[in-house]
Write a protein that holds these residues in place. Structure first.
Motif, short mmCIF file in Angstrom:
data_model
loop_
_atom_site.label_atom_id
_atom_site.label_comp_id
_atom_site.label_asym_id
_atom_site.label_seq_id
_atom_site.Cartn_x
_atom_site.Cartn_y
_atom_site.Cartn_z
N TYR A 184 0.78 -1.18 0.02
CA TYR A 184 0.15 0.00 0.02
C TYR A 184 0.89 1.25 -0.10
N ARG A 205 0.16 7.28 2.43
CA ARG A 205 -0.84 8.50 2.32
C ARG A 205 -0.69 9.29 3.48
N GLU A 221 -10.03 -3.65 -8.63
CA GLU A 221 -10.52 -2.23 -8.60
C GLU A 221 -10.33 -1.74 -6.98
N ASP A 222 -10.77 -2.61 -6.07
CA ASP A 222 -10.67 -2.11 -4.71
C ASP A 222 -9.34 -1.88 -4.30
N LEU A 223 -8.51 -2.73 -4.83
CA LEU A 223 -6.77 -2.62 -4.44
C LEU A 223 -6.44 -1.24 -4.98
N LYS A 224 -6.88 -0.92 -6.19
CA LYS A 224 -6.58 0.46 -6.84
C LYS A 224 -7.20 1.56 -6.14
N ARG A 225 -8.35 1.40 -5.63
CA ARG A 225 -9.00 2.53 -5.08
C ARG A 225 -8.52 2.97 -3.72
N ASN A 226 -7.73 1.77 -3.03
CA ASN A 226 -7.43 2.22 -1.79
C ASN A 226 -5.78 2.02 -1.65
N GLY A 227 -5.22 2.41 -2.90
CA GLY A 227 -3.62 2.62 -3.13
C GLY A 227 -2.96 1.35 -2.80
N GLY A 228 -3.63 0.14 -3.16
CA GLY A 228 -2.73 -1.08 -3.05
C GLY A 228 -2.38 -1.59 -4.29
N PHE A 271 -1.03 7.06 6.47
CA PHE A 271 -1.50 5.52 6.35
C PHE A 271 -0.89 4.86 5.25
N GLY A 272 -0.87 3.66 5.24
CA GLY A 272 -0.26 2.78 4.10
C GLY A 272 1.29 2.88 4.29
#
Length: 502
Positions: A261, A264, A356-363, A271-272
């Motif tokens: 991640y 951020r 898509e979920d990974l991309k949205r959360n910066g992963g 975070f991340g």
């Protein structure tokens, strides 16, 4: 682990769930032994005493699977004669339609859509139970054509003394009501008990055959004139332990995909920046492919064998013979397990959504670009894992055939059901699911789980999300156990009354 079992009774909610589940299990087993109205129970008892007993060489294949899903309800002509099979068949149909019908696929993704699909499944269950109930009633009135009661026609008395139209209607309604009541009991276990209700019903029906299988194994292998056979039984027990260990290892095995991640800064917090793992299970589908394949294989020959004009046809008789422990049953079963394994993964595992979920959360996965490349990578990885899991399921499904050839038993012998094959896989899978849910309760109440180091891999989602869901009240539990006690006392009284009048 022993302390974990002791701690289960220290959590009031968990204790109430376990007691409630045990009470429902007793109801399920009682319903199996309540004979349908108009059926001569003395004929069934005499047939069991004279022909079946504890014979280790009973037929297998479809007949064995019918006994597994009905828990002996068919051979007892009980109100739970169909068991949970109609609901499983309806679930298969709805899953297939959801995959190919766009309207149902959209409905499944909408809010409240799953509830609608569950309602459709129950309606289809009623239709299937009506058709199969008619076939069961027709078979009971034609004693010589009951493939799961071989030799009952030699008793000399009809199983149904008066097969009138009124009897047909009453029997069909009773069988359908029994199936729907069994499905409702399964839902109650899922909501207020421990584990998945449908899976527990199947597991309880399997375990119910364990005493007879043990007695049959003892009579078959422990022979004074051939002491070597006792060592064969010891070898089977060792094989059973190895198969259980292998099943647990494959069921719990995971491929951990590293996910990084990006860092951020939100306000004053960062975070991340850390690495997490995306666990992909080797046997992602669990026991569902085996249940689906077995249900499909049992529908076709059973239906053909119960149609009056087709049951005497040579090709139908040959098909039924092949499906009762023949080569065709295990070949088609292995192919079906492979197909349903990939089908289940395609239904439940959505690599595009995960990407898509990974991309949205910066992963992102190191070495793989976000977006479609990540979805393709996850799809390719899961396809290889599914092949390994499906191959293991197919081998386990065919293991009774191999073992039976070595020790001289047919593949459908009830002895072999507990030394490999479908029954053992279902039992292990369901028990692991129950242990995950119980461990979740224990950990949330700050007790140790079943393992001293770490916990069981995976998480029982329903237990985590609905930990404080409605449970049965104390008054309901007292009433439930009171009814069970009354039924048990009544059954014992009737049994001794019949014995005194014979």
């Amino acid at each position: 682990m022993i302390s974990a079992f002791a701690n289960t009774w220290k959590v009031p909610e968990l204790r109430a769930r376990i007691v409630f589940t045990l009470a429902i299990i007793i109801f399920i087993r009682l319903g199996v032994h309540i004979t349908l109205p108009g059926v001569d129970a003395s004929v069934i008892k005499e047939w069991m005493d004279n022909f079946r007993g504890n014979d280790p060489k009973s037929t297998g294949g479809v007949t064995a699977m019918l006994q597994v899903f009905s828990g002996g309800g068919l051979t007892h002509a009980g109100v739970f004669a169909l068991g949970i099979m109609p609901y499983i068949s309806a679930s298969i149909m709805v899953q297939l339609m959801t995959a190919v019908v766009p309207k149902l696929s959209r409905l499944a993704r909408e809010d409240g859509g799953r509830e609608k699909i569950t309602q459709y499944t129950r309606y289809i269950t009623i239709g299937i139970a009506l058709v199969q109930g008619y076939f069961v009633a027709k078979t009971l009135s034609s004693t010589g054509k009951i493939m799961y009661m071989p030799g009952i026609e030699n008793i000399g008395r009809p199983l149904v003394p008066d097969p009138s139209v009124q009897w047909y209607c009453l029997t069909i309604l009773t069988i359908v009501a029994g199936t729907m009541f069994l499905m409702w009991l399964g839902d109650q276990i899922t909501d207020k008990g421990v584990g998945n209700g449908t899976s527990i019903i199947i597991t309880v029906n399997i375990i119910a055959g364990l005493p007879g299988a043990l007695i049959g194994a003892w009579n078959y292998f422990v022979q004074p004139e051939n002491p070597f056979m006792a060592f064969v039984m010891v070898g089977l027990i060792i094989l059973m332990l190895l198969v259980i260990a292998g099943t647990i290892a494959i069921t719990e095995a995971q491929r951990r995909i590293a996910v990084q991640y990006a860092k951020r800064i939100v306000g004053r917090k960062q975070f991340g920046g850390q690495t997490q793992y995306l666990p992909l299970k080797v046997n992602y589908a669990g026991v569902m492919p085996v249940i689906f394949a077995s249900a499909i294989l049992s529908i076709i020959p059973t239906t053909l064998g119960l149609i009056p004009k087709l049951s005497d046809e040579p090709w139908v008789m040959s098909l039924i013979h092949q499906m009762n422990g023949g080569t065709a049953f295990y070949v088609l079963g292995g192919v079906g397990i492979f197909l349903f394994s990939y089908f289940w993964v395609a239904m439940m595992f959505q690599p595009s959504q995960i990407s898509e979920d990974l991309k949205r959360n910066g992963g992102y996965i190191p070495g793989v670009r976000p977006g479609k490349p990540t979805a393709d990578f996850l799809d390719f990885t899961m396809s290889r894992l599914t092949f390994a899991g499906a191959l293991f399921l197919a081998i386990l499904f065919a293991l009774p055939v191999i073992t039976g050839k070595v020790v001289g038993l047919p593949a459908g012998s009830p002895i072999l059901n507990f030394f490999g094959g479908t029954s053992l896989l279902i039992m292990v899978g369901v028990i692991l699911d129950m242990m995950r849910q119980i461990e979740t309760h224990l950990l949330q109440k700050h007790y140790d789980g079943f393992l001293r180091k770490g916990k069981l891999k995976g998480r029982y989602d329903r237990a985590g999300n609905n930990l404080h869901a409605d449970i049965a009240s104390k008054n309901s539990l007292v009433l439930l156990w009171t009814v069970i006690a009354i039924l048990v006392v009544a059954g014992i009284t009737i049994y001794f009354y019949n014995q005194s009048h014979h």
